[in-house]
Design an enzyme around this catalytic site. Structure first.
Site, short mmCIF file in Angstrom:
data_model
loop_
_atom_site.label_atom_id
_atom_site.label_comp_id
_atom_site.label_asym_id
_atom_site.label_seq_id
_atom_site.Cartn_x
_atom_site.Cartn_y
_atom_site.Cartn_z
N ASP A 12 0.75 -1.23 -0.09
CA ASP A 12 0.14 0.23 -0.05
C ASP A 12 0.81 1.34 0.22
O ASP A 12 0.43 2.18 0.48
CB ASP A 12 -0.94 0.04 1.36
CG ASP A 12 -1.92 -1.15 1.19
OD1 ASP A 12 -2.27 -1.53 0.13
OD2 ASP A 12 -1.88 -1.76 2.49
N LYS A 15 2.15 2.31 -4.80
CA LYS A 15 2.88 2.10 -6.07
C LYS A 15 1.74 2.14 -7.35
O LYS A 15 2.45 2.62 -8.62
CB LYS A 15 3.07 0.57 -6.09
CG LYS A 15 3.94 0.12 -5.09
CD LYS A 15 4.01 -1.33 -5.12
CE LYS A 15 2.83 -2.17 -4.50
NZ LYS A 15 2.40 -1.86 -3.21
N GLY A 39 -4.55 -4.00 -4.93
CA GLY A 39 -5.69 -2.94 -4.91
C GLY A 39 -4.73 -1.31 -5.76
O GLY A 39 -4.37 -0.80 -4.88
N HIS A 40 -4.81 -1.24 -6.94
CA HIS A 40 -4.41 0.03 -7.18
C HIS A 40 -5.51 1.06 -7.59
O HIS A 40 -6.25 0.51 -8.50
CB HIS A 40 -3.54 -0.07 -8.44
CG HIS A 40 -2.49 -0.69 -8.21
ND1 HIS A 40 -1.52 -0.67 -6.99
CD2 HIS A 40 -1.45 -1.80 -8.92
CE1 HIS A 40 -0.44 -1.41 -7.05
NE2 HIS A 40 -0.46 -2.03 -8.25
N GLN A 219 1.96 -5.83 -3.17
CA GLN A 219 2.18 -6.03 -2.07
C GLN A 219 3.74 -5.14 -1.48
O GLN A 219 3.88 -4.22 -2.41
CB GLN A 219 2.14 -7.54 -1.44
CG GLN A 219 0.88 -8.10 -1.31
CD GLN A 219 0.39 -8.64 -2.60
OE1 GLN A 219 1.23 -9.50 -3.26
NE2 GLN A 219 -0.81 -8.47 -3.14
P1 GDP Z 1 -0.50 0.57 -3.84
O1 GDP Z 1 -1.27 -0.50 -3.48
O2 GDP Z 1 0.71 0.74 -3.56
O3 GDP Z 1 -0.73 1.23 -5.13
O4 GDP Z 1 -1.46 1.83 -2.64
P2 GDP Z 1 -2.84 1.95 -2.68
O5 GDP Z 1 -3.58 2.17 -3.80
O6 GDP Z 1 -3.39 0.98 -1.84
O7 GDP Z 1 -2.77 3.34 -1.82
C1 GDP Z 1 -2.52 4.60 -2.31
C2 GDP Z 1 -3.52 5.44 -2.05
O8 GDP Z 1 -2.92 6.60 -1.56
C3 GDP Z 1 -4.26 5.70 -3.17
O9 GDP Z 1 -5.71 5.98 -2.81
C4 GDP Z 1 -3.60 6.96 -3.78
O10 GDP Z 1 -4.51 7.74 -4.63
C5 GDP Z 1 -3.20 7.58 -2.70
N1 GDP Z 1 -1.97 8.49 -2.94
C6 GDP Z 1 -0.93 8.13 -3.48
N2 GDP Z 1 0.29 8.99 -3.28
C7 GDP Z 1 -0.30 9.75 -2.60
C8 GDP Z 1 0.34 11.10 -1.99
O11 GDP Z 1 1.34 11.46 -2.38
N3 GDP Z 1 -0.31 11.89 -1.03
C9 GDP Z 1 -1.65 11.50 -0.93
N4 GDP Z 1 -2.36 12.21 0.07
N5 GDP Z 1 -2.31 10.16 -1.17
C10 GDP Z 1 -1.54 9.62 -2.21
#
Ligand code: GDP
Length: 436
Positions: A12, A15, A39-40, A219
């Site tokens: 999370d 990415k 979950g992206h 992950q």
């Molecule tokens: P992933 O699985 O690594 O892609 O991460 P997730 O999608 O679960 O979590 C990322 C969440 O954080 C998403 O809702 C993004 O829109 C949000 N996000 C990503 N980068 C940033 C950031 O720099 N600042 C903020 N506030 N939210 C972010």
């Protein structure tokens, strides 16, 4: 130049946004492990959309998306995603390729996942209950069913019958009919066929034709089956080794590794999280960062940046540079802490221990840095960050051991700093990452 983008913490890390931002530089985006537990979160025409299995590269016209043999595929989840994309006007067409060697998640895997968690009771892993672990168990147990097996043969019928029989021995209160599972599999195989093929060969051909490949991890390193906080881990190799085995590409095809780390730490599910903040500060990070699982909605556990864990991820993966995300979530805090080691009794650990009995009782050793009052939210140039935020990042670079090549200051693609004086300048030539 092919770049792997993977999580340097407990998943999370954001990415999805980083991959989406960099995708226009690549001809192919390839996933190498995990299942539809990833979950992206992406936005299509202002509509929130969560991709679980298909790489988010599918949203970029002309980009080919690959699901490698290291991924476990739930055909129902796959079709649901393809249909949802179609409803949004995005045709997957021939841009998707699924490895014929990828293993399948079958209906009994989901049930076995739920049962296994229930049996563990207090020691439960906190899985997403989507059958991913049991599908990998069957793969290693050499009784798995692969995409290429979905043809009407005696061998498939025998395999399904034996597997369903075994399931019926374990779950005795309901009996599953193997013929129904078999018929369903044949129908799914039929629909899937146009997207399946030899991923290793296709990637080799793409590289020979001069296309760049973005290798996408799901992950994070601390959830890796071998290098994570076992047994509180996912069932696959999220770290860089998984890229070679999960796609059928040689190590020399990976030219760079970009780790993704949040400016603090989160974890969903059970297991050690040394810097966890259970009080008000933990709540503050969770609310500001909207730290709720994209797949399950579960609240994430939050804590300060753990440099011991990130340094470990840097070493295990050979991370060349980091993308630091969610800096803006720390806006307005009076102080920000960084964990640089763990105290266990009278010992100081600076390496992440293998034994959970050591991780459990350890106390993080913190450095406290001044926070910043003016916002970093939406800042696109490093020089425009508040001095304290720049100092915090400089310190994170020192204790993590690599440069922060990208800094994310919000969820929008425009809310990003690409530091062209770092490796980012070499990987993504000047001014070429479109932020708008
Ligand atoms: P992933 O699985 O690594 O892609 O991460 P997730 O999608 O679960 O979590 C990322 C969440 O954080 C998403 O809702 C993004 O829109 C949000 N996000 C990503 N980068 C940033 C950031 O720099 N600042 C903020 N506030 N939210 C972010």
């Amino acid at each position: 130049m092919n770049i792997a983008v993977l999580g340097a913490q407990w998943g999370d890390e954001g990415k999805g946004k980083i991959v989406d931002l960099l995708t226009p530089h690549f001809g192919v985006v390839a996933r190498y492990q995990g299942g539809h537990n990833a979950g992206h979160t992406v936005y299509v025409n202002g509509k929130k959309f969560v991709l679980h299995l298909i790489p988010s590269g599918i949203l970029h016209a002309g980009v080919r998306c690959v699901i490698g043999n290291g991924v476990v595929v739930d055909p129902q989840a796959l079709f649901a995603e393809i249909d949802e994309l179609a409803a949004l006007g995005i045709e997957v067409g021939d841009r998707l390729l699924i490895s014929e060697k990828a293993h399948l998640i079958l209906p009994y895997h989901r049930e076995l996942d739920v049962l296994s968690e229930a049996r563990r009771g207090e020691r439960k892993i906190g899985t997403t209950s989507r059958g991913i672990g049991p599908a990998y168990e069957d793969k290693i147990g050499r009784r798995g069913i692969r995409v290429c097996d979905l043809v009407d043969t005696q061998a498939l019928a025998d395999e399904v019958r034996e597997n369903v029989h075994a399931r019926n021995q374990i779950i005795r209160d309901t009996k599953m009919d193997w013929r129904a599972v078999y018929e369903q599999l044949l129908a799914q195989g039929e629909r899937m066929r146009r997207w399946t093929g030899d991923v290793s060969l296709a990637l080799d051909q793409a590289m020979r034709a001069g296309h760049r490949i973005l290798i996408e991890g799901a992950q994070g390193t601390m959830l890796d089956i071998d290098h994570g906080t076992y047994p509180y881990v996912t069932s696959s190799n999220a770290s860089i080794g998984g890229a070679c085995t999960g796609l059928g590409i040689p190590p020399r095809a990976v030219h760079g590794v970009l780790g993704v780390a949040k400016a603090y730490t989160t974890r969903v599910g059970e297991g050690p999280l040394p810097t966890e903040l259970t009080g008000e500060m933990g709540e503050r990070l969770r609310e500001s960062g909207q730290e709720y699982g994209a797949s399950t909605g579960r609240p994430r556990r939050c804590g300060w940046y753990d440099a011991v864990a990130v340094r470990y991820a840097v070493r295990v993966n050979g991370i060349d540079a980091l993308a630091l995300t969610k800096l803006d979530v720390l806006d307005g805090l009076e102080r920000v802490d960084i964990c640089t080691g763990y105290a266990v009794g009278d010992r100081t650990l600076t390496e992440f221990p293998a034994d959970l009995n050591t991780v459990g009782p350890c106390t993080p050793i913190y450095e406290s840095w001044p926070g910043w009052s003016s916002p970093t939210k939406g800042v696109t140039r490093f020089e425009q960050l508040p001095t304290e935020a720049r100092r915090y990042i400089a310190r994170l670079e020192e204790v993590s051991g690599v440069p922060m090549a990208v800094v994310s200051t919000g969820s929008d693609r425009g809310e990003t700093i690409i530091r062209e004086d770092t490796l980012a300048g070499r990987w993504f030539p000047q001014g070429s990452v479109r932020l708008a």
